[in-house]
Design a protein around this motif. Structure first.
Motif, PDB file in Angstrom:
ATOM      1  N   ASN A   1       0.827  -1.214   0.000  1.00  0.00           N
ATOM      2  CA  ASN A   1       0.000   0.000   0.000  1.00  0.00           C
ATOM      3  C   ASN A   1       0.860   1.263   0.000  1.00  0.00           C
ATOM      4  O   ASN A   1       0.492   2.265  -0.598  1.00  0.00           O
ATOM      5  N   ASN A   2       1.971   1.221   0.727  1.00  0.00           N
ATOM      6  CA  ASN A   2       2.977   2.293   0.756  1.00  0.00           C
ATOM      7  C   ASN A   2       2.429   3.639   1.212  1.00  0.00           C
ATOM      8  O   ASN A   2       2.959   4.690   0.848  1.00  0.00           O
ATOM      9  N   VAL A   3       1.376   3.609   1.995  1.00  0.00           N
ATOM     10  CA  VAL A   3       0.857   4.801   2.670  1.00  0.00           C
ATOM     11  C   VAL A   3       0.416   4.363   4.065  1.00  0.00           C
ATOM     12  O   VAL A   3       0.013   3.208   4.260  1.00  0.00           O
ATOM     13  N   PRO A   4       0.492   5.227   5.079  1.00  0.00           N
ATOM     14  CA  PRO A   4       0.006   4.853   6.416  1.00  0.00           C
ATOM     15  C   PRO A   4      -1.471   4.485   6.368  1.00  0.00           C
ATOM     16  O   PRO A   4      -2.279   5.177   5.742  1.00  0.00           O
ATOM     17  N   ARG A   5      -1.813   3.377   7.017  1.00  0.00           N
ATOM     18  CA  ARG A   5      -3.187   2.886   7.032  1.00  0.00           C
ATOM     19  C   ARG A   5      -3.705   2.825   8.454  1.00  0.00           C
ATOM     20  O   ARG A   5      -2.937   2.766   9.424  1.00  0.00           O
ATOM     21  N   ILE A   6      -5.020   2.787   8.589  1.00  0.00           N
ATOM     22  CA  ILE A   6      -5.692   2.728   9.883  1.00  0.00           C
ATOM     23  C   ILE A   6      -6.210   1.306  10.110  1.00  0.00           C
ATOM     24  O   ILE A   6      -6.723   0.673   9.184  1.00  0.00           O
ATOM     25  N   GLY A   7      -6.078   0.814  11.342  1.00  0.00           N
ATOM     26  CA  GLY A   7      -6.690  -0.463  11.687  1.00  0.00           C
ATOM     27  C   GLY A   7      -5.908  -1.680  11.260  1.00  0.00           C
ATOM     28  O   GLY A   7      -6.453  -2.624  10.683  1.00  0.00           O
ATOM     29  N   ARG A   8      -4.617  -1.684  11.577  1.00  0.00           N
ATOM     30  CA  ARG A   8      -3.763  -2.831  11.272  1.00  0.00           C
ATOM     31  C   ARG A   8      -3.661  -3.694  12.534  1.00  0.00           C
ATOM     32  O   ARG A   8      -3.184  -3.235  13.561  1.00  0.00           O
ATOM     33  N   ILE A   9      -4.108  -4.938  12.456  1.00  0.00           N
ATOM     34  CA  ILE A   9      -4.150  -5.834  13.612  1.00  0.00           C
ATOM     35  C   ILE A   9      -3.215  -7.010  13.356  1.00  0.00           C
ATOM     36  O   ILE A   9      -3.497  -7.881  12.523  1.00  0.00           O
ATOM     37  N   LEU A  10      -2.105  -7.065  14.077  1.00  0.00           N
ATOM     38  CA  LEU A  10      -1.104  -8.113  13.884  1.00  0.00           C
ATOM     39  C   LEU A  10      -1.606  -9.468  14.371  1.00  0.00           C
ATOM     40  O   LEU A  10      -2.253  -9.570  15.414  1.00  0.00           O
ATOM     41  N   ILE A  11      -1.272 -10.516  13.606  1.00  0.00           N
ATOM     42  CA  ILE A  11      -1.530 -11.893  14.021  1.00  0.00           C
ATOM     43  C   ILE A  11      -0.222 -12.609  14.353  1.00  0.00           C
ATOM     44  O   ILE A  11      -0.100 -13.231  15.407  1.00  0.00           O
ATOM     45  N   ALA A  12       0.775 -12.524  13.474  1.00  0.00           N
ATOM     46  CA  ALA A  12       2.001 -13.294  13.701  1.00  0.00           C
ATOM     47  C   ALA A  12       3.180 -12.667  12.975  1.00  0.00           C
ATOM     48  O   ALA A  12       3.014 -11.904  12.019  1.00  0.00           O
ATOM     49  N   GLN A  13       4.390 -13.039  13.438  1.00  0.00           N
ATOM     50  CA  GLN A  13       5.648 -12.554  12.862  1.00  0.00           C
ATOM     51  C   GLN A  13       6.592 -13.731  12.662  1.00  0.00           C
ATOM     52  O   GLN A  13       6.581 -14.689  13.430  1.00  0.00           O
ATOM     53  N   GLY A  14       7.431 -13.655  11.622  1.00  0.00           N
ATOM     54  CA  GLY A  14       8.421 -14.693  11.381  1.00  0.00           C
ATOM     55  C   GLY A  14       9.438 -14.238  10.356  1.00  0.00           C
ATOM     56  O   GLY A  14       9.442 -13.079   9.942  1.00  0.00           O
ATOM     57  N   ARG A  15      10.297 -15.164   9.943  1.00  0.00           N
ATOM     58  CA  ARG A  15      11.320 -14.807   8.957  1.00  0.00           C
ATOM     59  C   ARG A  15      10.699 -14.495   7.598  1.00  0.00           C
ATOM     60  O   ARG A  15      11.136 -13.592   6.893  1.00  0.00           O
ATOM     61  N   ASP A  16       9.682 -15.260   7.228  1.00  0.00           N
ATOM     62  CA  ASP A  16       8.919 -15.011   6.005  1.00  0.00           C
ATOM     63  C   ASP A  16       7.615 -15.781   6.128  1.00  0.00           C
ATOM     64  O   ASP A  16       7.300 -16.320   7.207  1.00  0.00           O
ATOM     65  N   ALA A  17       6.846 -15.845   5.053  1.00  0.00           N
ATOM     66  CA  ALA A  17       5.516 -16.456   5.131  1.00  0.00           C
ATOM     67  C   ALA A  17       5.551 -17.931   5.482  1.00  0.00           C
ATOM     68  O   ALA A  17       4.565 -18.472   5.987  1.00  0.00           O
ATOM     69  N   SER A  18       6.683 -18.606   5.244  1.00  0.00           N
ATOM     70  CA  SER A  18       6.753 -20.020   5.585  1.00  0.00           C
ATOM     71  C   SER A  18       6.671 -20.256   7.090  1.00  0.00           C
ATOM     72  O   SER A  18       6.284 -21.343   7.536  1.00  0.00           O
ATOM     73  N   ASP A  19       7.030 -19.247   7.900  1.00  0.00           N
ATOM     74  CA  ASP A  19       6.976 -19.379   9.354  1.00  0.00           C
ATOM     75  C   ASP A  19       5.580 -19.122   9.919  1.00  0.00           C
ATOM     76  O   ASP A  19       5.293 -19.537  11.041  1.00  0.00           O
ATOM     77  N   VAL A  20       4.732 -18.409   9.177  1.00  0.00           N
ATOM     78  CA  VAL A  20       3.451 -17.985   9.745  1.00  0.00           C
ATOM     79  C   VAL A  20       2.285 -18.247   8.790  1.00  0.00           C
ATOM     80  O   VAL A  20       1.478 -17.353   8.518  1.00  0.00           O
ATOM     81  N   PRO A  21       2.156 -19.480   8.271  1.00  0.00           N
ATOM     82  CA  PRO A  21       0.997 -19.755   7.417  1.00  0.00           C
ATOM     83  C   PRO A  21      -0.288 -19.679   8.245  1.00  0.00           C
ATOM     84  O   PRO A  21      -0.316 -20.108   9.400  1.00  0.00           O
ATOM     85  N   ILE A  22      -1.319 -19.096   7.673  1.00  0.00           N
ATOM     86  CA  ILE A  22      -2.607 -19.023   8.369  1.00  0.00           C
ATOM     87  C   ILE A  22      -3.071 -20.423   8.761  1.00  0.00           C
ATOM     88  O   ILE A  22      -3.481 -20.676   9.885  1.00  0.00           O
ATOM     89  N   THR A  23      -3.009 -21.340   7.811  1.00  0.00           N
ATOM     90  CA  THR A  23      -3.270 -22.752   8.099  1.00  0.00           C
ATOM     91  C   THR A  23      -2.217 -23.599   7.383  1.00  0.00           C
ATOM     92  O   THR A  23      -1.761 -23.262   6.290  1.00  0.00           O
ATOM     93  N   GLN A  24      -1.849 -24.682   8.026  1.00  0.00           N
ATOM     94  CA  GLN A  24      -0.923 -25.655   7.443  1.00  0.00           C
ATOM     95  C   GLN A  24      -1.570 -27.022   7.582  1.00  0.00           C
ATOM     96  O   GLN A  24      -1.827 -27.480   8.703  1.00  0.00           O
ATOM     97  N   THR A  25      -1.878 -27.652   6.460  1.00  0.00           N
ATOM     98  CA  THR A  25      -2.537 -28.952   6.500  1.00  0.00           C
ATOM     99  C   THR A  25      -1.543 -30.045   6.104  1.00  0.00           C
ATOM    100  O   THR A  25      -0.672 -29.826   5.268  1.00  0.00           O
ATOM    101  N   PHE A  26      -1.707 -31.201   6.711  1.00  0.00           N
ATOM    102  CA  PHE A  26      -0.801 -32.321   6.475  1.00  0.00           C
ATOM    103  C   PHE A  26      -1.563 -33.469   5.817  1.00  0.00           C
ATOM    104  O   PHE A  26      -1.636 -34.581   6.331  1.00  0.00           O
TER     105      PHE A  26
END
Length: 268
Positions: free
Chosen positions: A227-252
């Motif tokens: 977006n590259n502009v300040p936004r309102i209402g950003r709610i963090l869920i998770a942090q990691g090295r990249d998306a592989s560390d914080v998948p919303i769901t991981q199914t086996f």
């Protein structure tokens, strides 16, 4: 400001299937939670919580064969202010960085610093170190990548996003993270809710969002190259090295995602 956050996902499973989920509001926003966005399932199954190596709260379960509904619906208090800009935040020398930030200087699954290092130094060597350098990286990535859900690919890396010039929010974040790390700035991937509050109508269909944080001036700061502009209402869920560390769901196991809804709405 109060913001209602939540989701509903419907899956079809041909057989009992283990799952890992990273779906709740991040513990750093615990004091802002008015109604917890607790994960619920239908049919009801046992859910076991745990913390991963990055401190994120995760859940694990075994989904039974058939249709499974995952959902949450909560209310979070928010300042209602746009993302902060701290233009004076300085860049640390590598030898002065806290030990726990060093992992965020290294290449990772989706952020190939080895492939992008030469490109990064050619592009950003002459930019002022600190906030201005990270913002220059965000400006470049924002211009370089064309957004489109049709460009989404689970295997796409920062190097591929750079060469293809198209992607979704996670690709913007991965490329900016890789560039920051190449320039010796710790950077970590973030996933969460991002409202459309304060932006022109019509609003897009709800989705989870990806952005990143850079370590400058003794603390982590949020940047959003998509977006590259300040936004309102950003709610963090998770942090990691990249998306592989914080998948919303991981199914086996095999499955079909039947439907997917996300909401981030201001409560009057």
């Amino acid at each position: 400001m109060k913001i209602r956050v939540g989701f509903e996902m419907l899956y079809d499973f041909p057989q009992p299937t283990p799952m890992i989920m990273v779906l709740g509001t991040h513990f750093s926003r615990a004091s802002d939670i008015i109604v917890p966005d607790l994960l619920t399932t239908s049919p009801a199954v046992e859910i076991s919580p745990y913390r991963d190596m990055f401190g994120n709260w995760c859940s694990r379960m075994v989904a039974p064969a058939g249709r499974m509904r995952l959902a949450a619906d909560g209310i979070v208090r928010d300042s209602g202010q746009p993302d902060p800009v701290v233009a004076a935040a300085f860049q640390h020398a590598v030898e002065d960085l806290p030990a726990d930030t060093l992992v965020y200087l290294l290449g990772s699954r989706y952020c190939e610093t080895d492939r992008l290092s030469e490109v990064a130094w050619q592009l950003f060597e002459k930019t002022p170190p600190g906030w201005a350098r990270v913002q220059a990286i965000c400006d470049f990535v924002h211009r370089h990548i064309a957004f489109g859900y049709e460009h989404a690919r689970a295997t796409k890396t920062a190097w591929e996003a750079y060469n293809e010039g198209k992607g979704v929010c996670r690709d913007y974040a991965h490329l900016a993270i890789a560039f920051c790390r190449c320039m010796n700035i710790p950077a970590r991937y973030c996933t969460g809710y991002l409202s459309d509050i304060g932006t022109p109508l019509p609003w897009a269909v709800g989705d989870f969002a990806g952005w990143f944080e850079a370590y400058l001036g003794g603390r982590w700061h949020m940047f959003d190259p998509r977006n590259n502009v300040p936004r309102i209402g950003r709610i963090l869920i998770a942090q990691g090295r990249d998306a592989s560390d914080v998948p919303i769901t991981q199914t086996f196991g095999p499955n079909t995602l039947v439907s997917f809804k996300v909401w981030t709405d201001e409560i009057a």
